[in-house]
Scaffold this motif. Structure first.
Motif, PDB file in Angstrom:
ATOM      1  N   LEU A  15      44.033  58.564  35.121  1.00 57.96           N
ATOM      2  CA  LEU A  15      43.886  57.188  35.581  1.00 57.96           C
ATOM      3  C   LEU A  15      42.996  57.130  36.821  1.00 57.96           C
ATOM      4  CD1 LEU A  15      44.583  54.188  35.556  1.00 57.96           C
ATOM      5  CD2 LEU A  15      46.617  54.751  36.900  1.00 57.96           C
ATOM      6  N   ARG A  16      43.244  58.012  37.762  1.00 59.48           N
ATOM      7  CA  ARG A  16      42.418  58.043  38.980  1.00 59.48           C
ATOM      8  C   ARG A  16      40.947  58.269  38.642  1.00 59.48           C
ATOM      9  NH1 ARG A  16      44.695  58.342  44.136  1.00 59.48           N
ATOM     10  NH2 ARG A  16      46.925  58.616  44.124  1.00 59.48           N
ATOM     11  N   TRP A  17      40.673  59.190  37.716  1.00 59.56           N
ATOM     12  CA  TRP A  17      39.283  59.457  37.330  1.00 59.56           C
ATOM     13  C   TRP A  17      38.662  58.247  36.661  1.00 59.56           C
ATOM     14  CZ3 TRP A  17      36.298  62.713  39.489  1.00 59.56           C
ATOM     15  CH2 TRP A  17      36.805  63.906  40.011  1.00 59.56           C
ATOM     16  N   ARG A  18      39.433  57.564  35.861  1.00 56.93           N
ATOM     17  CA  ARG A  18      38.912  56.367  35.185  1.00 56.93           C
ATOM     18  C   ARG A  18      38.580  55.274  36.198  1.00 56.93           C
ATOM     19  NH1 ARG A  18      41.614  53.800  29.892  1.00 56.93           N
ATOM     20  NH2 ARG A  18      39.875  52.492  29.351  1.00 56.93           N
ATOM     21  N   LEU A  19      39.491  55.076  37.155  1.00 52.26           N
ATOM     22  CA  LEU A  19      39.246  54.091  38.209  1.00 52.26           C
ATOM     23  C   LEU A  19      38.059  54.518  39.075  1.00 52.26           C
ATOM     24  CD1 LEU A  19      42.921  53.305  39.248  1.00 52.26           C
ATOM     25  CD2 LEU A  19      41.318  51.729  38.137  1.00 52.26           C
ATOM     26  N   ARG A  20      37.993  55.800  39.384  1.00 48.97           N
ATOM     27  CA  ARG A  20      36.894  56.322  40.206  1.00 48.97           C
ATOM     28  C   ARG A  20      35.554  56.121  39.495  1.00 48.97           C
ATOM     29  NH1 ARG A  20      36.802  59.953  44.483  1.00 48.97           N
ATOM     30  NH2 ARG A  20      34.810  60.976  44.745  1.00 48.97           N
ATOM     31  N   ASP A  21      35.508  56.374  38.191  1.00 48.39           N
ATOM     32  CA  ASP A  21      34.279  56.163  37.426  1.00 48.39           C
ATOM     33  C   ASP A  21      33.819  54.707  37.513  1.00 48.39           C
ATOM     34  OD1 ASP A  21      34.150  58.812  36.675  1.00 48.39           O
ATOM     35  OD2 ASP A  21      34.953  58.481  34.659  1.00 48.39           O
ATOM     36  N   LEU A  22      34.767  53.792  37.411  1.00 40.24           N
ATOM     37  CA  LEU A  22      34.422  52.373  37.523  1.00 40.24           C
ATOM     38  C   LEU A  22      33.815  52.066  38.884  1.00 40.24           C
ATOM     39  CD1 LEU A  22      37.552  50.691  35.900  1.00 40.24           C
ATOM     40  CD2 LEU A  22      35.230  50.722  34.981  1.00 40.24           C
ATOM     41  N   VAL A  23      34.481  52.536  39.925  1.00 46.34           N
ATOM     42  CA  VAL A  23      34.031  52.255  41.290  1.00 46.34           C
ATOM     43  C   VAL A  23      32.694  52.935  41.580  1.00 46.34           C
ATOM     44  CG1 VAL A  23      34.603  52.602  43.729  1.00 46.34           C
ATOM     45  CG2 VAL A  23      36.350  51.806  42.141  1.00 46.34           C
ATOM     46  N   MET A  24      32.545  54.172  41.146  1.00 46.19           N
ATOM     47  CA  MET A  24      31.288  54.886  41.377  1.00 46.19           C
ATOM     48  C   MET A  24      30.146  54.257  40.587  1.00 46.19           C
ATOM     49  SD  MET A  24      32.076  56.964  43.657  1.00 46.19           S
ATOM     50  CE  MET A  24      30.684  58.052  43.806  1.00 46.19           C
ATOM     51  N   GLY A  25      30.487  53.555  39.530  1.00 42.93           N
ATOM     52  CA  GLY A  25      29.484  52.847  38.748  1.00 42.93           C
ATOM     53  C   GLY A  25      29.051  51.539  39.390  1.00 42.93           C
ATOM     54  N   GLY A  26      29.614  51.222  40.548  1.00 47.06           N
ATOM     55  CA  GLY A  26      29.210  50.030  41.278  1.00 47.06           C
ATOM     56  C   GLY A  26      30.084  48.815  41.087  1.00 47.06           C
ATOM     57  N   VAL A  27      31.157  48.956  40.353  1.00 47.61           N
ATOM     58  CA  VAL A  27      32.058  47.830  40.122  1.00 47.61           C
ATOM     59  C   VAL A  27      32.702  47.413  41.447  1.00 47.61           C
ATOM     60  CG1 VAL A  27      34.225  47.176  38.986  1.00 47.61           C
ATOM     61  CG2 VAL A  27      32.524  48.500  37.744  1.00 47.61           C
ATOM     62  N   CYS A  28      32.789  46.115  41.665  1.00 43.54           N
ATOM     63  CA  CYS A  28      33.443  45.648  42.890  1.00 43.54           C
ATOM     64  C   CYS A  28      34.722  44.871  42.593  1.00 43.54           C
ATOM     65  CB  CYS A  28      32.491  44.821  43.742  1.00 43.54           C
ATOM     66  SG  CYS A  28      31.976  43.280  42.992  1.00 43.54           S
ATOM     67  N   LEU A  29      34.956  44.545  41.342  1.00 40.27           N
ATOM     68  CA  LEU A  29      36.182  43.856  40.954  1.00 40.27           C
ATOM     69  C   LEU A  29      36.778  44.569  39.749  1.00 40.27           C
ATOM     70  CD1 LEU A  29      38.132  41.450  41.281  1.00 40.27           C
ATOM     71  CD2 LEU A  29      36.686  40.216  39.657  1.00 40.27           C
ATOM     72  N   VAL A  30      37.998  45.043  39.904  1.00 36.74           N
ATOM     73  CA  VAL A  30      38.691  45.735  38.824  1.00 36.74           C
ATOM     74  C   VAL A  30      39.896  44.890  38.431  1.00 36.74           C
ATOM     75  CG1 VAL A  30      39.965  47.813  38.158  1.00 36.74           C
ATOM     76  CG2 VAL A  30      37.947  48.005  39.633  1.00 36.74           C
ATOM     77  N   VAL A  31      39.964  44.515  37.161  1.00 40.95           N
ATOM     78  CA  VAL A  31      41.097  43.756  36.626  1.00 40.95           C
ATOM     79  C   VAL A  31      41.934  44.731  35.817  1.00 40.95           C
ATOM     80  CG1 VAL A  31      41.830  41.837  35.186  1.00 40.95           C
ATOM     81  CG2 VAL A  31      39.731  41.646  36.559  1.00 40.95           C
ATOM     82  N   VAL A  32      43.195  44.869  36.205  1.00 41.66           N
ATOM     83  CA  VAL A  32      44.084  45.835  35.572  1.00 41.66           C
ATOM     84  C   VAL A  32      45.191  45.086  34.842  1.00 41.66           C
ATOM     85  CG1 VAL A  32      45.624  47.790  35.975  1.00 41.66           C
ATOM     86  CG2 VAL A  32      43.614  47.485  37.425  1.00 41.66           C
ATOM     87  N   ASP A  33      45.239  45.258  33.536  1.00 39.93           N
ATOM     88  CA  ASP A  33      46.262  44.633  32.699  1.00 39.93           C
ATOM     89  C   ASP A  33      47.443  45.594  32.604  1.00 39.93           C
ATOM     90  OD1 ASP A  33      47.884  43.749  30.611  1.00 39.93           O
ATOM     91  OD2 ASP A  33      46.187  43.047  29.422  1.00 39.93           O
ATOM     92  N   ILE A  34      48.581  45.182  33.158  1.00 40.65           N
ATOM     93  CA  ILE A  34      49.761  46.060  33.147  1.00 40.65           C
ATOM     94  C   ILE A  34      50.824  45.578  32.165  1.00 40.65           C
ATOM     95  CG2 ILE A  34      49.380  46.874  35.504  1.00 40.65           C
ATOM     96  CD1 ILE A  34      51.717  45.008  36.351  1.00 40.65           C
ATOM     97  N   SER A  35      50.425  44.772  31.195  1.00 34.27           N
ATOM     98  CA  SER A  35      51.406  44.220  30.255  1.00 34.27           C
ATOM     99  C   SER A  35      52.109  45.302  29.444  1.00 34.27           C
ATOM    100  CB  SER A  35      50.745  43.204  29.322  1.00 34.27           C
ATOM    101  OG  SER A  35      49.677  43.790  28.612  1.00 34.27           O
ATOM    102  N   ASP A  36      51.490  46.468  29.256  1.00 31.91           N
ATOM    103  CA  ASP A  36      52.105  47.552  28.487  1.00 31.91           C
ATOM    104  C   ASP A  36      52.844  48.558  29.355  1.00 31.91           C
ATOM    105  OD1 ASP A  36      51.176  46.519  26.116  1.00 31.91           O
ATOM    106  OD2 ASP A  36      49.374  47.764  26.082  1.00 31.91           O
ATOM    107  N   VAL A  37      52.866  48.351  30.658  1.00 27.57           N
ATOM    108  CA  VAL A  37      53.504  49.302  31.568  1.00 27.57           C
ATOM    109  C   VAL A  37      54.969  48.918  31.749  1.00 27.57           C
ATOM    110  CG1 VAL A  37      53.506  50.220  33.924  1.00 27.57           C
ATOM    111  CG2 VAL A  37      51.345  49.780  32.757  1.00 27.57           C
ATOM    112  N   GLU A  38      55.840  49.881  31.480  1.00 25.53           N
ATOM    113  CA  GLU A  38      57.276  49.620  31.585  1.00 25.53           C
ATOM    114  C   GLU A  38      57.747  49.569  33.028  1.00 25.53           C
ATOM    115  OE1 GLU A  38      59.156  52.611  29.226  1.00 25.53           O
ATOM    116  OE2 GLU A  38      58.216  51.919  27.391  1.00 25.53           O
ATOM    117  N   GLN A  39      57.179  50.425  33.872  1.00 28.86           N
ATOM    118  CA  GLN A  39      57.603  50.487  35.266  1.00 28.86           C
ATOM    119  C   GLN A  39      56.411  50.896  36.130  1.00 28.86           C
ATOM    120  OE1 GLN A  39      60.959  53.003  35.936  1.00 28.86           O
ATOM    121  NE2 GLN A  39      60.831  52.842  38.152  1.00 28.86           N
ATOM    122  N   ILE A  40      56.246  50.212  37.257  1.00 31.94           N
ATOM    123  CA  ILE A  40      55.159  50.553  38.164  1.00 31.94           C
ATOM    124  C   ILE A  40      55.646  51.668  39.086  1.00 31.94           C
ATOM    125  CG2 ILE A  40      53.672  49.753  40.017  1.00 31.94           C
ATOM    126  CD1 ILE A  40      53.773  47.000  38.828  1.00 31.94           C
TER     127      ILE A  40
END
Length: 90
Positions: A15-40
């Motif tokens: 997950l960290r690598w996926r988020l890091r790839d997004l950010v390193m790609g220049g993304v400034c807004l990340v929308v995270v859908d947690i509807s499938d996550v049972e517990q944060i």
């Protein structure tokens, strides 16, 4: 980006690598859908905070989408609802 239990099962590192790839790609807004996550978990929150810090420097941030009542309550109790934009399930 949808965070699923399957993605979390691959480990926080994936997950960290996926988020890091997004950010390193220049993304400034990340929308995270947690509807499938049972517990944060705290490790998920740490990854999102790291991502938010970088995105915030670019004028963006992290949006948490489809937070159920339990997730929204957790974010409120920890004050993270003032850090992230939180969209509930309704």
């Amino acid at each position: 980006m949808t965070v699923s239990n399957e993605l979390l099962a691959d480990g926080l590192s994936a997950l960290r690598w996926r988020l890091r790839d997004l950010v390193m790609g220049g993304v400034c807004l990340v929308v995270v859908d947690i509807s499938d996550v049972e517990q944060i978990e705290s490790t998920l929150l740490a990854a999102l905070l790291d991502t938010h810090r970088v995105c915030r420097q670019r004028g963006g941030g992290v949006v948490i989408r489809h937070a159920d009542r339990k997730a929204a309550d957790l974010l409120h109790r920890t004050g993270l609802d003032r850090v992230f934009e939180v969209e509930d399930e309704s």
